[in-house]
Design an enzyme around this catalytic site. Structure first.
Site, PDB file in Angstrom:
ATOM      1  N   CYS A 159     -47.527   1.564   9.636  1.00  0.00           N
ATOM      2  CA  CYS A 159     -48.739   2.521   9.325  1.00  0.00           C
ATOM      3  C   CYS A 159     -48.680   3.808   9.525  1.00  0.00           C
ATOM      4  CB  CYS A 159     -49.956   1.940   9.911  1.00  0.00           C
ATOM      5  SG  CYS A 159     -49.917   0.023   9.545  1.00  0.00           S
TER       6      CYS A 159
ATOM      7  N   HIS B 271     -55.258   6.944  10.165  1.00  0.00           N
ATOM      8  CA  HIS B 271     -54.684   5.597   9.394  1.00  0.00           C
ATOM      9  C   HIS B 271     -56.025   4.606   9.317  1.00  0.00           C
ATOM     10  CE1 HIS B 271     -53.125   1.641   8.413  1.00  0.00           C
ATOM     11  NE2 HIS B 271     -53.413   1.215   9.561  1.00  0.00           N
TER      12      HIS B 271
ATOM     13  N   ASN C  75     -56.725  -1.892   4.340  1.00  0.00           N
ATOM     14  CA  ASN C  75     -55.527  -1.254   5.245  1.00  0.00           C
ATOM     15  C   ASN C  75     -54.286  -1.279   4.341  1.00  0.00           C
ATOM     16  OD1 ASN C  75     -53.312  -0.976   6.694  1.00  0.00           O
ATOM     17  ND2 ASN C  75     -54.271  -1.940   8.651  1.00  0.00           N
TER      18      ASN C  75
HETATM   19  O1  UT7 Z   1     -52.689  -1.467  10.364  1.00  0.00           O
HETATM   20  C1  UT7 Z   1     -51.908  -2.053  11.377  1.00  0.00           C
HETATM   21  C2  UT7 Z   1     -52.350  -1.884  12.864  1.00  0.00           C
HETATM   22  N1  UT7 Z   1     -53.253  -3.097  13.041  1.00  0.00           N
HETATM   23  C3  UT7 Z   1     -54.360  -2.674  13.446  1.00  0.00           C
HETATM   24  O2  UT7 Z   1     -54.988  -1.804  13.637  1.00  0.00           O
HETATM   25  C4  UT7 Z   1     -55.444  -3.962  13.676  1.00  0.00           C
HETATM   26  C5  UT7 Z   1     -56.345  -3.626  15.108  1.00  0.00           C
HETATM   27  N2  UT7 Z   1     -57.203  -4.854  15.338  1.00  0.00           N
HETATM   28  C6  UT7 Z   1     -58.178  -5.104  14.717  1.00  0.00           C
HETATM   29  O3  UT7 Z   1     -58.452  -4.254  13.653  1.00  0.00           O
HETATM   30  C7  UT7 Z   1     -59.129  -6.159  15.028  1.00  0.00           C
HETATM   31  O4  UT7 Z   1     -58.654  -6.693  16.350  1.00  0.00           O
HETATM   32  C8  UT7 Z   1     -59.104  -7.516  14.123  1.00  0.00           C
HETATM   33  C9  UT7 Z   1     -59.887  -7.120  12.764  1.00  0.00           C
HETATM   34  C10 UT7 Z   1     -57.671  -7.758  13.579  1.00  0.00           C
HETATM   35  C11 UT7 Z   1     -59.786  -8.829  14.338  1.00  0.00           C
HETATM   36  O5  UT7 Z   1     -61.314  -8.242  15.203  1.00  0.00           O
HETATM   37  P1  UT7 Z   1     -61.459  -8.710  16.636  1.00  0.00           P
HETATM   38  O6  UT7 Z   1     -62.746  -8.241  16.813  1.00  0.00           O
HETATM   39  O7  UT7 Z   1     -60.613  -8.315  17.559  1.00  0.00           O
HETATM   40  O8  UT7 Z   1     -61.619 -10.382  16.448  1.00  0.00           O
HETATM   41  P2  UT7 Z   1     -60.925 -11.548  17.469  1.00  0.00           P
HETATM   42  O9  UT7 Z   1     -59.554 -11.665  16.819  1.00  0.00           O
HETATM   43  O10 UT7 Z   1     -61.104 -11.229  18.647  1.00  0.00           O
HETATM   44  O11 UT7 Z   1     -61.690 -12.801  16.969  1.00  0.00           O
HETATM   45  C12 UT7 Z   1     -63.130 -12.747  17.493  1.00  0.00           C
HETATM   46  C13 UT7 Z   1     -63.709 -14.142  16.794  1.00  0.00           C
HETATM   47  C14 UT7 Z   1     -62.649 -15.299  17.108  1.00  0.00           C
HETATM   48  O12 UT7 Z   1     -63.782 -16.372  17.371  1.00  0.00           O
HETATM   49  P3  UT7 Z   1     -64.066 -16.969  18.642  1.00  0.00           P
HETATM   50  O13 UT7 Z   1     -62.909 -17.348  19.464  1.00  0.00           O
HETATM   51  O14 UT7 Z   1     -64.737 -15.760  19.390  1.00  0.00           O
HETATM   52  O15 UT7 Z   1     -65.099 -17.992  18.370  1.00  0.00           O
HETATM   53  C15 UT7 Z   1     -61.894 -15.347  15.860  1.00  0.00           C
HETATM   54  O16 UT7 Z   1     -61.438 -16.868  15.683  1.00  0.00           O
HETATM   55  O17 UT7 Z   1     -63.808 -13.868  15.192  1.00  0.00           O
HETATM   56  C16 UT7 Z   1     -63.026 -15.038  14.835  1.00  0.00           C
HETATM   57  N3  UT7 Z   1     -62.328 -14.587  13.429  1.00  0.00           N
HETATM   58  C17 UT7 Z   1     -62.758 -14.672  12.421  1.00  0.00           C
HETATM   59  N4  UT7 Z   1     -64.105 -15.140  11.814  1.00  0.00           N
HETATM   60  C18 UT7 Z   1     -64.373 -15.016  10.601  1.00  0.00           C
HETATM   61  C19 UT7 Z   1     -61.056 -14.109  13.582  1.00  0.00           C
HETATM   62  N5  UT7 Z   1     -60.858 -13.587  12.184  1.00  0.00           N
HETATM   63  C20 UT7 Z   1     -61.921 -14.100  11.603  1.00  0.00           C
HETATM   64  C21 UT7 Z   1     -62.329 -14.054  10.119  1.00  0.00           C
HETATM   65  N6  UT7 Z   1     -63.474 -14.405   9.819  1.00  0.00           N
HETATM   66  N7  UT7 Z   1     -61.511 -13.371   9.254  1.00  0.00           N
END
Ligand code: UT7
Length: 314
Positions: free
Chosen positions: A112, A240, A270
């Site tokens: 990225c 990015h 993205n």
């Molecule tokens: O471009 C390459 C570089 N990559 C990045 O910059 C990515 C950086 N990271 C992020 O943008 C975020 O971490 C994500 C968008 C990938 C994820 O968001 P988050 O706020 O960190 O979510 P999380 O992984 O902490 O998950 C929070 C909750 C979880 O549920 P519980 O355990 O709190 O009940 C997940 O299971 O959201 C749940 N979850 C979802 N729910 C609905 C995870 N993915 C999804 C989904 N839809 N797609």
């Protein structure tokens, strides 16, 4: 050589728009979660187009906007991490498609952050006298490397390309591309990866999120300092396009309320190395940033790698 500047931009996106509701038919997610946690409303997903097709389409537009012709180009650099073919590289395929006769042509893979790395490399080549007019492209077909059953990644990634024509600045002209600040955090290389023979994008989202929102603002400020531009002078910030919460978090720490903050992720998803030139090309096309105004670019991602520089808007 005194430096280089971006002469023109161009971009290409596949015609197919995929909404969050469509993704919610594939995995357990919903429109509200994706909008709140990532900021994406829709994204573009390619059909038959290859990375090279999209790269060439963006480059063709940038070239048409530049006033130069294919005969003027002596360097083609493509930033991508989603080329299926090992060889020829995408840059050679782009040169063939555009009828660029004998350019130096190579690909850069820093995921990225790729466009900012490629732009820095092109600037160095022009400063060294190794090239005079270059096309630098970010192009990705991430949909081919996406596990469409994995909700942690398939909601995020998308396809597209953006390109810039870069030329040598006149001797009495201030450089239009500032010094690149670049680097990596190799010990966290596994935080975003596309590994193996049947690879899919995988990432530790929170690890990358924390790194991006804590470590990158000081590096972006370094890019401003090295260019001799005070953050209060920035007309726009084009990071990015990974997550609107990351973009807002970095922008807040830069303290640049006067600047336009690019959020092309909302309608494009993205697109890794393509996201910065795609967003920048759209800002310029909509005439939102005046010609000559300073714009901060900053890429980050797989590796973990980062790179950024201040450019003057074409
Ligand atoms: O471009 C390459 C570089 N990559 C990045 O910059 C990515 C950086 N990271 C992020 O943008 C975020 O971490 C994500 C968008 C990938 C994820 O968001 P988050 O706020 O960190 O979510 P999380 O992984 O902490 O998950 C929070 C909750 C979880 O549920 P519980 O355990 O709190 O009940 C997940 O299971 O959201 C749940 N979850 C979802 N729910 C609905 C995870 N993915 C999804 C989904 N839809 N797609």
């Amino acid at each position: 050589m005194s430096g280089s500047r971006i002469l023109s931009l161009g971009h290409y996106q596949p015609s197919r728009v995929v909404t969050n509701d469509e993704i919610a038919q594939l995995v357990e997610t919903n429109d509200e979660w994706i909008r709140d946690r990532v900021g994406i409303v829709s994204r573009r997903i390619a059909g038959d187009e290859t990375v090279a097709d999209m790269a060439a389409a963006a480059a063709d537009k940038a070239l048409a906007n530049s006033g130069l012709t294919a005969a003027d180009i002596d360097l083609v650099v493509v930033a991508t991490c989603t080329s299926v073919d090992r060889s020829p590289n995408v840059a050679c395929r782009v040169a063939a498609k555009l009828g660029i006769a004998a350019p130096a042509a190579f690909d850069v893979n820093t995921a990225c952050s790729g466009f900012a790395y490629a732009l820095g490399t092109v600037d160095h080549a022009i400063r060294a006298g190794a090239a005079r007019n270059a096309i630098v492209i970010g192009a990705e077909k991430l949909s081919e490397f996406t596990d469409w059953t994995d909700r942690s990644t398939c909601i995020i990634f998308a396809d597209g390309a953006g390109a810039a024509v870069v030329t040598a600045a006149a001797e009495d002209e201030a450089p239009g591309i500032g010094p690149v600040v670049w680097g990596s955090v190799p010990e966290r290389g596994d935080a975003v990866r596309i590994e193996g023979w049947r690879p899919y994008v995988a990432q530790e989202g929170q690890t990358v999120f924390r790194w991006a929102t804590t470590a990158l603002a000081p590096l972006a400020l370094q890019a401003c300092e090295r260019a001799g531009v005070d953050p209060s002078e920035l007309a726009a910030f084009v990071p990015h396009q990974a997550n609107t919460r990351i973009i807002d978090g970095i922008a807040k720490r830069l303290n640049i309320p006067q600047a336009i903050i690019a959020k092309d992720i909302v309608e494009s998803g993205n697109t890794s190395a393509a996201s910065i030139p795609l967003a920048l090309s759209k800002l310029v096309e909509r005439r939102e940033v005046p010609s000559g105004a300073p714009v901060l670019l900053f890429g980050f991602g797989g590796g973990l790698t980062y790179a950024g520089q201040v450019i003057r808007c074409p």
